[in-house]
Design an enzyme around this catalytic site. Structure first.
Site, PDB file in Angstrom:
ATOM      1  N   ARG A 175       1.042  -1.236   0.103  1.00 50.39           N
ATOM      2  CA  ARG A 175      -0.087  -0.238   0.059  1.00 50.39           C
ATOM      3  C   ARG A 175       1.087   1.211   0.504  1.00 50.39           C
ATOM      4  O   ARG A 175       0.271   2.044  -0.890  1.00 50.39           O
ATOM      5  CB  ARG A 175      -0.660   0.429   1.091  1.00 50.39           C
ATOM      6  CG  ARG A 175      -2.279   1.226   1.606  1.00 50.39           C
ATOM      7  CD  ARG A 175      -2.827   1.201   2.287  1.00 50.39           C
ATOM      8  NE  ARG A 175      -4.260   1.866   2.963  1.00 50.39           N
ATOM      9  CZ  ARG A 175      -4.193   2.748   3.333  1.00 50.39           C
ATOM     10  NH1 ARG A 175      -3.382   3.283   4.804  1.00 50.39           N
ATOM     11  NH2 ARG A 175      -5.221   3.590   3.273  1.00 50.39           N
ATOM     12  N   ILE A 229      -6.949   7.952  -0.750  1.00 46.93           N
ATOM     13  CA  ILE A 229      -7.093   6.773  -0.702  1.00 46.93           C
ATOM     14  C   ILE A 229      -7.882   5.635   0.215  1.00 46.93           C
ATOM     15  O   ILE A 229      -7.497   6.946   1.615  1.00 46.93           O
ATOM     16  CB  ILE A 229      -5.269   6.272  -0.536  1.00 46.93           C
ATOM     17  CG1 ILE A 229      -5.234   4.641  -1.194  1.00 46.93           C
ATOM     18  CG2 ILE A 229      -4.801   7.019   0.329  1.00 46.93           C
ATOM     19  CD1 ILE A 229      -4.091   3.940  -1.086  1.00 46.93           C
ATOM     20  N   SER A 230      -8.389   5.321   0.245  1.00 46.92           N
ATOM     21  CA  SER A 230      -9.115   5.021   1.286  1.00 46.92           C
ATOM     22  C   SER A 230      -8.813   4.295   2.008  1.00 46.92           C
ATOM     23  O   SER A 230      -7.975   3.118   1.807  1.00 46.92           O
ATOM     24  CB  SER A 230     -10.690   4.172   0.490  1.00 46.92           C
ATOM     25  OG  SER A 230     -11.812   4.907  -0.030  1.00 46.92           O
ATOM     26  N   GLN A 231      -9.864   4.142   3.344  1.00 46.77           N
ATOM     27  CA  GLN A 231      -8.462   3.271   4.697  1.00 46.77           C
ATOM     28  C   GLN A 231      -8.592   1.886   4.500  1.00 46.77           C
ATOM     29  O   GLN A 231     -10.063   0.938   3.731  1.00 46.77           O
ATOM     30  CB  GLN A 231      -9.493   3.892   5.702  1.00 46.77           C
ATOM     31  CG  GLN A 231     -10.603   3.206   5.738  1.00 46.77           C
ATOM     32  CD  GLN A 231     -11.605   3.123   7.743  1.00 46.77           C
ATOM     33  OE1 GLN A 231     -12.256   4.298   7.428  1.00 46.77           O
ATOM     34  NE2 GLN A 231     -10.958   2.694   8.362  1.00 46.77           N
ATOM     35  N   PRO A 232      -7.756   1.140   4.864  1.00 44.88           N
ATOM     36  CA  PRO A 232      -8.262  -0.259   4.346  1.00 44.88           C
ATOM     37  C   PRO A 232      -8.818  -1.369   4.539  1.00 44.88           C
ATOM     38  O   PRO A 232     -10.448  -1.642   3.690  1.00 44.88           O
ATOM     39  CB  PRO A 232      -6.704  -0.889   4.431  1.00 44.88           C
ATOM     40  CG  PRO A 232      -6.006   0.311   5.419  1.00 44.88           C
ATOM     41  CD  PRO A 232      -6.742   1.043   5.975  1.00 44.88           C
TER      42      PRO A 232
END
Length: 218
Positions: A40, A66-69
């Site tokens: 990531r 970038i979205s949280q995992p």
């Protein structure tokens, strides 16, 4: 020129992240394996290297994130990805979500409306690893009718409503995962398109996304 390295430390941090996602309710082993395998930190500015595996969103420019995992894993799990699924993604962003889908064996058609991000993604660091990702610059509300129908559709921005043109591009029996606007938060919906064209809707948790906008920017 930035040098990209995936060290033992990075891999260890990914293992910790996977354990956290399991604790938060992610059970799909294929999703967890994809997140474990994808560096990531490659998708973020080098300034974020030490914190790239924290379970939170980060800015990537053009007012996008970038979205949280956990969000990535949650949406992907709802999609029930099978190898060779043909998936339309609305909102390429950093390409992290598309990479998770590609790592799982899906054929990904991803649309970005921000011209600068689209241009940046032409030099996507893992492009040779994931030739199954196809990039498009366009309006997500319009989808990609030329390439329809799709087995699955994922929207990675807060939609004000369920876009009818995207429903048209979903094959019978196909799934759409979409966060739909409810004020500051969005309800995650999974929509199944039935053989008679009717829609079966399931509602899940609340999330917070950047808004899905019409048109193209740039």
């Amino acid at each position: 020129m930035r040098e990209f390295k995936d060290t033992y430390r990075h891999k260890g941090l990914r293992m910790q992240l996977v354990k956290l996602l399991q604790q938060k309710g992610i059970t799909d082993e294929n999703v967890l394996d994809a997140i474990k395998n994808i560096p990531r930190h490659f998708f973020l500015d080098s300034a974020f290297d030490k914190i790239a595996y924290e379970d939170r969103a980060f800015p990537i420019g053009e007012d996008q994130t970038i979205s949280q995992p956990y969000t990535v894993a949650y949406q992907t799990q709802l999609l029930q990805i099978k190898r060779s699924d043909k998936v339309l993604e609305i909102g390429t962003g950093s390409v992290y979500q598309a990479s998770v889908l590609a790592e799982m064996g899906a054929r990904v058609f991803t649309i970005e409306r921000q011209k600068k991000l689209f241009e940046l993604n032409k030099n996507f660091i893992l492009k040779s690893k994931y030739p199954n990702i196809k990039f498009f610059y366009g309006d997500g509300f319009e989808g990609l009718p030329t390439f329809a129908p799709f087995d699955k559709i994922i929207i990675t921005a807060a939609a004000p409503f369920i876009p009818p043109k995207l429903i048209q591009q979903l094959k019978d029996g196909g799934l759409m995962v979409i966060p739909v606007d409810e004020g500051n938060n969005q309800r995650m919906l999974r929509i199944t398109k039935m053989a008679d064209g009717s829609l079966q809707e399931e509602a899940f948790d609340l999330f917070s996304f950047v808004p899905m906008l019409t048109g193209r920017n740039g």
